[in-house]
Write an enzyme that holds these catalytic residues in place. Structure first.
Site, mmCIF file in Angstrom:
data_model
loop_
_atom_site.group_PDB
_atom_site.id
_atom_site.type_symbol
_atom_site.label_atom_id
_atom_site.label_comp_id
_atom_site.label_asym_id
_atom_site.label_seq_id
_atom_site.Cartn_x
_atom_site.Cartn_y
_atom_site.Cartn_z
ATOM 1 N N LYS A 112 -44.807 28.403 14.066
ATOM 2 C CA LYS A 112 -45.088 27.007 14.417
ATOM 3 C C LYS A 112 -46.500 26.605 14.007
ATOM 4 O O LYS A 112 -46.744 25.470 13.621
ATOM 5 C CB LYS A 112 -44.899 26.775 15.920
ATOM 6 C CG LYS A 112 -43.447 26.603 16.301
ATOM 7 C CD LYS A 112 -43.274 25.790 17.569
ATOM 8 C CE LYS A 112 -41.804 25.529 17.815
ATOM 9 N NZ LYS A 112 -41.517 24.901 19.091
ATOM 10 N N LYS A 197 -31.241 28.401 8.917
ATOM 11 C CA LYS A 197 -30.496 27.881 10.052
ATOM 12 C C LYS A 197 -30.779 26.381 10.218
ATOM 13 O O LYS A 197 -31.923 25.949 10.079
ATOM 14 C CB LYS A 197 -30.924 28.645 11.321
ATOM 15 C CG LYS A 197 -30.033 28.387 12.508
ATOM 16 C CD LYS A 197 -30.414 29.269 13.692
ATOM 17 C CE LYS A 197 -29.767 28.752 14.966
ATOM 18 N NZ LYS A 197 -30.212 29.454 16.162
ATOM 19 N N LYS A 200 -33.830 21.357 14.147
ATOM 20 C CA LYS A 200 -34.262 19.991 14.474
ATOM 21 C C LYS A 200 -35.574 19.655 13.808
ATOM 22 O O LYS A 200 -35.880 18.501 13.572
ATOM 23 C CB LYS A 200 -34.437 19.841 15.998
ATOM 24 C CG LYS A 200 -33.131 19.655 16.729
ATOM 25 C CD LYS A 200 -33.352 19.123 18.135
ATOM 26 C CE LYS A 200 -33.828 20.182 19.088
ATOM 27 N NZ LYS A 200 -33.885 19.710 20.484
#
Ligand code: TRP
Length: 332
Positions: A112, A197, A200
């Site tokens: 992240k 994958k 969002k």
């Protein structure tokens, strides 16, 4: 008594068919065999910057999507994390229990950080201590199982370690949850890149089919989905893009492998895409219709969230009280 399960989703971005087929639909299927608590984790969401108005709105929208997908609010608690302050209180205790090195090993934090292109000077510290909050979510309710995607398994492992550590230091306080539920969710990949994958946080316009996408957009997205240069479905060895489309169809239809093979083997990609589109749209339509009704009745939606929080808050309070007493925190 049915075993309690706890799971959570962040109220960020819009839920897509990967969230639905990988998690949400599984929750709907098992809700009768467990005592489920589903939390919309807004405290986790603010570990990265959010628009305040949108965050609040998203909490209600995600709740509406849960219900539209078939979560029964009479069986399941559906509430927003910040409605119950015990999450934050236990998270602080865990922040002080978990060694820095354990958090430093979390791969999601590292990725992240990279994703945000952020440096240590601009990133919120919450992003680093986030797994302590997640552990608090789960352990407050003494949950037996935590149905999550495999991207969260490192956090579940950490939660177990935190529970063990606290129990060893202060005496047995928390139930150590099991790692996984014995249910299967489909792993849906990005339409634009079938090696990643569906997520969002990926922003590509052709990446994900959102649960609220209208039929025309679904058609366009599937039409643009990456396939490969074979002439038709090579059943024994489909490329990753074609395999993904077949997975989407099978997950929505529930067809057996045999039926899938005899129907799709050798099919040209144009036809395949048309059929996948039709299947997806036919399954999304009823969800979208229910969703429309649910968001149109805000008082009712808020009542579900309020009543759920009221129902589970005493469980959280009991655990928190015990943890505070064990830790020596002062109360009279
Ligand atoms: N971290 C999870 C995610 O990003 C969301 C989450 C927060 C969660 N608390 C949880 C999941 C507790 C399961 C249990 O997807």
């Amino acid at each position: 008594m049915k075993p309690r399960i706890f799971s959570g989703m962040q109220p960020t971005g819009e839920l897509h068919i990967g969230n639905y087929l990988g998690a949400l639909r599984g929750w709907v299927e098992i809700q009768h065999d467990y005592e489920p608590i589903f939390c919309i984790v807004d405290l986790h969401a603010i570990t990265v910057r959010q628009d305040p108005k949108q965050l609040r709105e998203n909490c209600e929208r995600v709740a509406a999507l849960y219900l539209a997908a078939g979560i029964d609010p009479d069986r399941c608690a559906v509430f927003v994390q910040s409605q119950i302050p015990a999450h934050v209180e236990l998270a602080w205790i865990f922040t002080c229990t978990v060694p820095f090195g354990w958090l430093n090993r979390m791969t999601q934090f590292k990725s992240k950080m990279q994703q945000a292109g952020s440096s240590r000077d601009s990133i919120g510290t919450g992003l680093f201590v986030y797994p302590a909050l997640m552990a608090a979510d789960i352990l407050l309710y003494q949950a037996r199982f935590v149905p999550v995607g495999d991207d969260q398994s490192q956090h579940i492992e950490l939660t177990r370690n935190i529970a063990h550590r606290f129990n060893n230091l202060y005496g047995k306080t928390f139930r150590v949850p099991s790692t996984k539920l014995p249910t299967v969710g489909a792993r849906i990949m990005g339409l634009d890149d079938p090696t990643k994958k569906m997520s969002k946080s990926s922003t590509g316009p052709n990446h994900a089919i959102r649960l609220l996408d209208p039929p025309g957009r679904v058609k366009k997205l599937i039409g643009r989905a990456v396939t490969d240069s074979q002439p038709g479905v090579n059943w024994g060895a489909p490329g990753p893009g074609v395999a993904n489309l077949l997975t989407v169809f099978q997950a929505f239809s529930g067809w057996s492998d045999r039926r899938m093979e005899s129907h799709f083997a050798g099919m040209r990609y144009g036809t395949l895409k048309g059929q996948v589109t039709e299947m997806v749209n036919s399954k999304l339509a009823p969800i979208q219709q229910r969703y429309g009704e649910l968001v149109a009745d805000r008082p009712q939606l808020r009542e579900v969230l309020r009543a759920s929080a009221e129902r589970v808050a005493p469980i959280a309070q009991r655990t928190l009280r015990r943890a505070k007493r064990r830790t020596g925190l002062y109360s009279v």
